[in-house]
Motif scaffolding. Structure first.
Motif, mmCIF file in Angstrom:
data_model
loop_
_atom_site.group_PDB
_atom_site.id
_atom_site.type_symbol
_atom_site.label_atom_id
_atom_site.label_comp_id
_atom_site.label_asym_id
_atom_site.label_seq_id
_atom_site.Cartn_x
_atom_site.Cartn_y
_atom_site.Cartn_z
ATOM 1 N N GLY A 40 -7.070 -77.406 13.916
ATOM 2 C CA GLY A 40 -7.700 -78.664 14.330
ATOM 3 C C GLY A 40 -8.189 -79.486 13.143
ATOM 4 O O GLY A 40 -9.095 -80.318 13.288
ATOM 5 N N LYS A 41 -7.554 -79.281 11.980
ATOM 6 C CA LYS A 41 -7.991 -80.009 10.773
ATOM 7 C C LYS A 41 -6.836 -80.777 10.117
ATOM 8 O O LYS A 41 -5.679 -80.382 10.234
ATOM 9 C CB LYS A 41 -8.560 -79.020 9.763
ATOM 10 C CG LYS A 41 -9.860 -78.400 10.227
ATOM 11 C CD LYS A 41 -10.456 -77.516 9.155
ATOM 12 C CE LYS A 41 -11.736 -76.887 9.691
ATOM 13 N NZ LYS A 41 -12.063 -75.648 9.015
ATOM 14 N N LEU A 42 -7.198 -81.832 9.431
ATOM 15 C CA LEU A 42 -6.275 -82.651 8.625
ATOM 16 C C LEU A 42 -5.199 -83.359 9.445
ATOM 17 O O LEU A 42 -4.182 -83.791 8.903
ATOM 18 C CB LEU A 42 -5.643 -81.838 7.490
ATOM 19 C CG LEU A 42 -6.638 -81.167 6.522
ATOM 20 C CD1 LEU A 42 -5.912 -80.532 5.350
ATOM 21 C CD2 LEU A 42 -7.689 -82.141 6.017
ATOM 22 N N LEU A 43 -5.417 -83.447 10.764
ATOM 23 C CA LEU A 43 -4.552 -84.231 11.662
ATOM 24 C C LEU A 43 -5.383 -84.567 12.895
ATOM 25 O O LEU A 43 -5.823 -83.645 13.596
ATOM 26 C CB LEU A 43 -3.320 -83.405 12.070
ATOM 27 C CG LEU A 43 -2.413 -84.032 13.145
ATOM 28 C CD1 LEU A 43 -1.713 -85.272 12.608
ATOM 29 C CD2 LEU A 43 -1.372 -83.014 13.619
ATOM 30 N N PRO A 44 -5.604 -85.853 13.160
ATOM 31 C CA PRO A 44 -6.381 -86.202 14.355
ATOM 32 C C PRO A 44 -5.738 -85.615 15.608
ATOM 33 O O PRO A 44 -4.508 -85.521 15.697
ATOM 34 C CB PRO A 44 -6.350 -87.730 14.365
ATOM 35 C CG PRO A 44 -6.091 -88.109 12.948
ATOM 36 C CD PRO A 44 -5.200 -87.025 12.383
ATOM 37 N N LYS A 45 -6.555 -85.270 16.569
ATOM 38 C CA LYS A 45 -6.043 -84.553 17.754
ATOM 39 C C LYS A 45 -5.269 -85.448 18.712
ATOM 40 O O LYS A 45 -4.424 -84.968 19.463
ATOM 41 C CB LYS A 45 -7.205 -83.896 18.493
ATOM 42 C CG LYS A 45 -7.779 -82.719 17.723
ATOM 43 C CD LYS A 45 -8.700 -81.882 18.599
ATOM 44 C CE LYS A 45 -9.242 -80.674 17.835
ATOM 45 N NZ LYS A 45 -9.902 -81.003 16.559
ATOM 46 N N GLU A 46 -5.542 -86.750 18.682
ATOM 47 C CA GLU A 46 -4.853 -87.627 19.635
ATOM 48 C C GLU A 46 -4.927 -89.079 19.187
ATOM 49 O O GLU A 46 -5.610 -89.405 18.225
ATOM 50 C CB GLU A 46 -5.506 -87.496 21.025
ATOM 51 C CG GLU A 46 -6.968 -87.847 20.999
ATOM 52 C CD GLU A 46 -7.698 -87.459 22.277
ATOM 53 O OE1 GLU A 46 -7.096 -86.809 23.139
ATOM 54 O OE2 GLU A 46 -8.871 -87.846 22.395
ATOM 55 N N GLY A 47 -4.199 -89.897 19.942
ATOM 56 C CA GLY A 47 -4.312 -91.341 19.785
ATOM 57 C C GLY A 47 -3.573 -91.913 18.590
ATOM 58 O O GLY A 47 -2.767 -91.250 17.938
#
Ligand SMILES: N[C@@H](CCC(=O)N[C@@H](CS)C(=O)NCC(=O)O)C(=O)O
Length: 220
Positions: free
Chosen positions: A80-87
């Motif tokens: 869950g790091k270094l990449l936004p989870k959505e949008g």
């Protein structure tokens, strides 16, 4: 625990930098490209493409992932790091990640090949790959004119692109006159985890770089 199969090359360093940034525990398995360790039947069962890097995640049913950008994506999803989870922010990172995979990697790899390794001098090919690599650098320079990182916060897109662009001198592609790109490279260089990743596995120097970037001729 993760097993990393790698060599001191731009695609290998991406993953070592990522693992260091994430502080994940991992074992390093050195793959000697000159000795063709990447072409053994054992290695080909992990990556049929016969290229480093590869990871095996023993905490996820021994899942095997090959291709440096796929590995960055996997590790970003896992933690869950270094990449936004959505949008939109997530798509923004992904497009600059793909910019590396389909642009910087192949073009800079070919620039090195025709500058340094191809058995004949082919000026038209040298010019083509030099100019295209420089054009891609210019795109990044413009992108970085009003932001600190390529896409929002520091992300896998920065790691992926920098791992190649930092070797621009080996490709004989200059970054002079691209101040935003140079400032961004300094920011990456200043990150202790990235610095550590660049020494995994330890390199014997220019000779390793020569071997690895030369081999990009058959890859990417
Ligand atoms: N698209 C692949 C390319 C991997 C690749 O080209 N790896 C090179 C080292 S940077 C390699 O293993 N070369 C060995 C060979 O050419 O035999 C990735 O991003 O992982």
């Amino acid at each position: 625990m993760i097993d990393l199969y790698t060599s001191p090359t731009p695609n290998g360093w991406k993953v070592a930098m990522m693992l260091e940034e994430l502080s994940l525990p991992y074992n390093v398995n050195y793959i000697d490209l000159a000795a063709k360790d990447q072409a053994t039947p054992e290695f080909l069962t992990m990556n049929p493409n016969g290229r480093i890097p590869v990871i095996v995640d023993h905490d996820a049913d021994d899942l095997v992932v090959f291709d440096s950008n796929a590995i960055l994506f996997y590790l970003a999803e896992k933690t869950g790091k270094l990449l936004p989870k959505e949008g939109a922010a997530r798509h923004d990172v992904m497009q600059w990640l793909m910019f590396q995979a389909s642009g910087i990697g192949p073009m800079q790899g070919q620039a090195v090949t025709f500058e340094r390794y191809f058995p004949e001098d082919v000026p038209a090919a040298r010019k083509r790959y030099h100019n295209e690599t420089l054009r891609l650098y210019t795109v990044l320079n413009t992108r970085l004119s009003d932001r600190e990182w390529l896409a929002g916060e520091f992300s896998i897109a920065d790691i992926s692109n920098w791992s190649w662009i930092r070797s621009h001198r080996w490709a004989r592609v200059p970054t002079e006159g691209l101040p935003n790109l140079e400032r961004w490279m300094d920011q990456l260089r200043a990150r202790p985890a990235c610095e550590r990743g660049l020494n995994i596995p330890p390199s014997s120097g220019r000779a390793d770089m020569a071997k690895s970037l030369g081999s990009a001729m058959t890859t990417t």
